[in-house]
Enzyme design. Structure first.
Site, PDB file in Angstrom:
ATOM      1  N   ASP A 215     -11.078  -8.164 -14.436  1.00 18.74           N
ATOM      2  CA  ASP A 215     -11.709  -9.454 -14.149  1.00 18.74           C
ATOM      3  C   ASP A 215     -11.765 -10.334 -15.389  1.00 18.74           C
ATOM      4  OD1 ASP A 215     -12.188  -9.662 -11.428  1.00 18.74           O
ATOM      5  OD2 ASP A 215     -14.027  -8.492 -11.510  1.00 18.74           O
TER       6      ASP A 215
ATOM      7  N   HIS B 197       0.824  -1.209   0.000  1.00 19.80           N
ATOM      8  CA  HIS B 197       0.000   0.000   0.000  1.00 19.80           C
ATOM      9  C   HIS B 197       0.859   1.262   0.000  1.00 19.80           C
ATOM     10  CE1 HIS B 197      -3.984  -1.960   1.418  1.00 19.80           C
ATOM     11  NE2 HIS B 197      -3.978  -1.738   0.117  1.00 19.80           N
TER      12      HIS B 197
ATOM     13  N   GLU C 101     -17.288  -9.066 -17.826  1.00 22.07           N
ATOM     14  CA  GLU C 101     -16.145  -9.455 -16.996  1.00 22.07           C
ATOM     15  C   GLU C 101     -15.932 -10.962 -16.993  1.00 22.07           C
ATOM     16  OE1 GLU C 101     -16.301  -6.648 -13.204  1.00 22.07           O
ATOM     17  OE2 GLU C 101     -18.292  -7.393 -13.745  1.00 22.07           O
TER      18      GLU C 101
ATOM     19  N   CYS D 105     -13.514  -0.082 -19.197  1.00 22.28           N
ATOM     20  CA  CYS D 105     -13.295   0.701 -17.977  1.00 22.28           C
ATOM     21  C   CYS D 105     -12.274   0.056 -17.056  1.00 22.28           C
ATOM     22  CB  CYS D 105     -14.607   0.916 -17.225  1.00 22.28           C
ATOM     23  SG  CYS D 105     -15.381  -0.602 -16.623  1.00 22.28           S
TER      24      CYS D 105
END
Length: 572
Positions: free
Chosen positions: A455, A188, A431, A502
């Site tokens: 995905d 992160h 997806e 997207c």
């Protein structure tokens, strides 16, 4: 000290030049433990203080439009509230006589070791989050200075590792860049560095911490992974020239926000933004987006014990639409499951959650969640171009059931005399390979398609992209994925339907010409990526893009596709 060059992994692009501050690991102060009731009270106070500090970091990132990065600290707040961590620390205080600081550190380390033992890079990165949270609590207990309090002037930081809270807590003007002996590309801290525009190199090794001294000049290139200790004047001149070139590139991108997204021969490609909040929608407007191609709704549901009601959801959708008046706003209905969980709606433990109860599957089986969202979207569409998009659609039956729920929601609003969109556009995410393979039937009833390449790649190639053992299989340019995209576009266009991308591939300028050639009508990405994609669109010619796509579909491997892109003058 003479010039020396170290090498690590390029983690966040950019060049940093300045005096170094070396952050060395410090063991928490071993203050003696008081009576258990005193230590338990100290722990509770420190957990609350850490939560306040984390909430401030979360709010700062959200206000800056870094919503996905703010979710890092949403997750940290959930760790601070985790009964497993709190209860284990309390047990170490009451049963083992530990101090509050020692107890929270030991409890976090137990969790971190369990995660590290699984041998997965993604989970190892989450172990770093647990340790970071414990370090925040320990600082609250001891009053120790944070990294931000230790850096008083613009500096380059060298450390063994840094937590997200360390990075986000340093004023932007003081942190020129950082290099880590440890760290990973999925951590992160690394993700946050890229979002904040802080150059970073990770995985340099422990030699990093002994190669120089505080205050001496260093330079690092987050695009190559090189770390220069006491660089020679000629090297410094080259790096400063590269810095100026990067700054000029950013300024040029800003100057192009109002240019149309059309190819050289006049073919229009809609350029939209992915967003989660009104702040991100405002950034999309500033970067010249033609609307929102993907409005994620999950953030509204996170970090709360109750589900948002219809009014709260309506307020969000209306606020986003107000930032882009007259432009289309495509809203994805709640997409949880897999690796995304809600405190207000605990999901059952599943052996394979990515193939389990997620996305639209939850909404169809729990209409009490989906119906209020559909009503809010219909109401927002009364005076805005709000489009509804369904995630994780596998079959035509799912689309039909969702449309029936949408009609039920519309009928409820009509009966109550509430203004709403009469005929909203209802589209689906592509997806799942089954949806691409059955695109012909779906295109007859869906109003539009949006391809989620993240995905789609995972499911097509049967690989979890967060699992380091199979990460090399995750290749969005694999011919199998490209053929599914091509098949989807062809079926959609036969029925007059519009196709967007997207997923991450939509924001990759290296893939822009290929996607246009495959038949994609719209590209949607993060607001800050719009300039690069726009430039790629404007550098493309449609006939050449189609020839590129035809050749790519004849390739056998993703490496052949990459070689083809390079041969055609597109960097892969």
């Amino acid at each position: 000290m003479t010039n020396r060059t170290l090498h690590g992994r390029a983690a966040a692009p950019g060049i940093a030049i300045g005096p170094v501050v070396i952050v060395r690991l410090e063991a928490p102060s071993a203050s003696p433990a008081g009576p258990p009731d005193v230590e338990l009270a100290r722990l509770a106070t420190a957990l609350a203080a850490a939560d306040v500090a984390t909430a401030q970091l979360e709010a700062r990132l959200t206000a800056a439009g870094k919503v996905e990065e703010a979710e890092i600290f949403t997750a940290h707040r959930m760790l601070l509230a985790d009964p497993g961590l709190r209860d284990r620390a309390a047990e170490l205080i009451t049963a083992a006589g530990r101090s509050a600081g020692a107890a929270i550190g030991a409890a976090a380390e137990e969790q971190a070791v369990e995660l590290l033992a699984l041998g997965d890079e993604y989970l190892a990165a989450r172990a770093a989050d647990v340790r970071d949270v414990a370090a925040q609590v320990q600082r609250a207990l001891s009053g120790a200075q944070s990294l931000g309090e230790r850096i008083h002037a613009p500096s380059v930081v060298f450390a063994h590792d840094l937590g997200p809270s360390d990075l986000a807590g340093v004023p932007a003007e003081r942190l020129l860049g950082f290099a880590l002996a440890a760290g990973g590309l999925t951590a992160h801290t690394t993700i946050l560095a890229r979002a904040l525009g802080v150059p970073a190199v990770v995985g340099v090794g422990e030699a990093l911490l002994t190669a120089t001294e505080d205050g001496l000049p260093v330079a690092l290139d987050g695009g190559t992974g090189a770390v220069q200790i006491a660089p020679e004047p000629a090297v410094l001149a080259q790096l400063r020239a590269a810095q100026r070139a990067q700054a000029a590139e950013r300024e040029a991108s800003r100057a192009e926000v109002n240019l149309p997204s059309v190819t050289r021969d006049g073919h229009q490609v809609l350029l939209m933004a992915n967003a989660s909040t009104p702040i991100e929608a405002r950034a999309a407007h500033e970067w010249g987006a033609q609307g929102v191609g993907l409005l994620r709704t999950e953030l509204l549901f996170l970090d709360r014990v109750d589900l948002p009601d219809e009014a709260e959801q309506l307020a969000l959708y209306s606020a986003v639409a107000a930032e882009l008046p007259g432009l289309p706003i495509t809203v994805r209905t709640l997409d949880v499951g897999g690796d995304k969980h809600l405190p207000a709606f605990p999901l059952p433990k599943e052996d394979n959650p990515f193939l389990g109860w997620r996305g639209l599957r939850i909404g169809l089986s729990q209409p009490e969640i989906l119906l209020p969202q559909l009503r809010a979207l219909l109401r927002a569409g009364a005076d805005a171009d709000v489009r509804i998009m369904l995630p994780m659609v596998s079959t035509l039956d799912e689309l039909r059931r969702a449309r029936a729920l949408l009609e039920a929601a519309r009928a409820e609003l009509a009966a109550a005399g509430i203004a709403h969109a009469a005929e909203p556009k209802l589209g689906i995410m592509i997806e799942v390979p089954a949806a691409a393979l059955n695109a012909e039937a779906l295109a007859r009833e869906a109003d539009f398609f949006s391809i989620g390449t993240n995905d789609l790649t995972q499911y097509t190639l049967a690989c979890d992209r967060t699992n380091s053992r199979v990460a090399e299989l995750y290749q969005p340019l694999d011919p199998a994925v490209l053929r599914l995209i091509s098949m989807t576009c062809a079926a959609a266009h036969r029925h007059g339907r519009h196709v967007a991308v997207c997923g991450e591939l939509g924001g990759d300028p290296q893939a822009t010409a290929l996607l246009i050639g495959l038949g994609v009508d719209e590209l949607s990405c993060a607001p800050t990526g719009l300039a690069h994609v726009r430039r790629a669109v404007r550098a493309t010619e449609l006939p050449a893009a189609r020839r590129l796509a035809e050749a790519a579909l004849e390739c056998s491997t993703h490496t052949e596709v990459a070689a083809l892109l390079k041969q055609m003058g597109v960097k892969a």
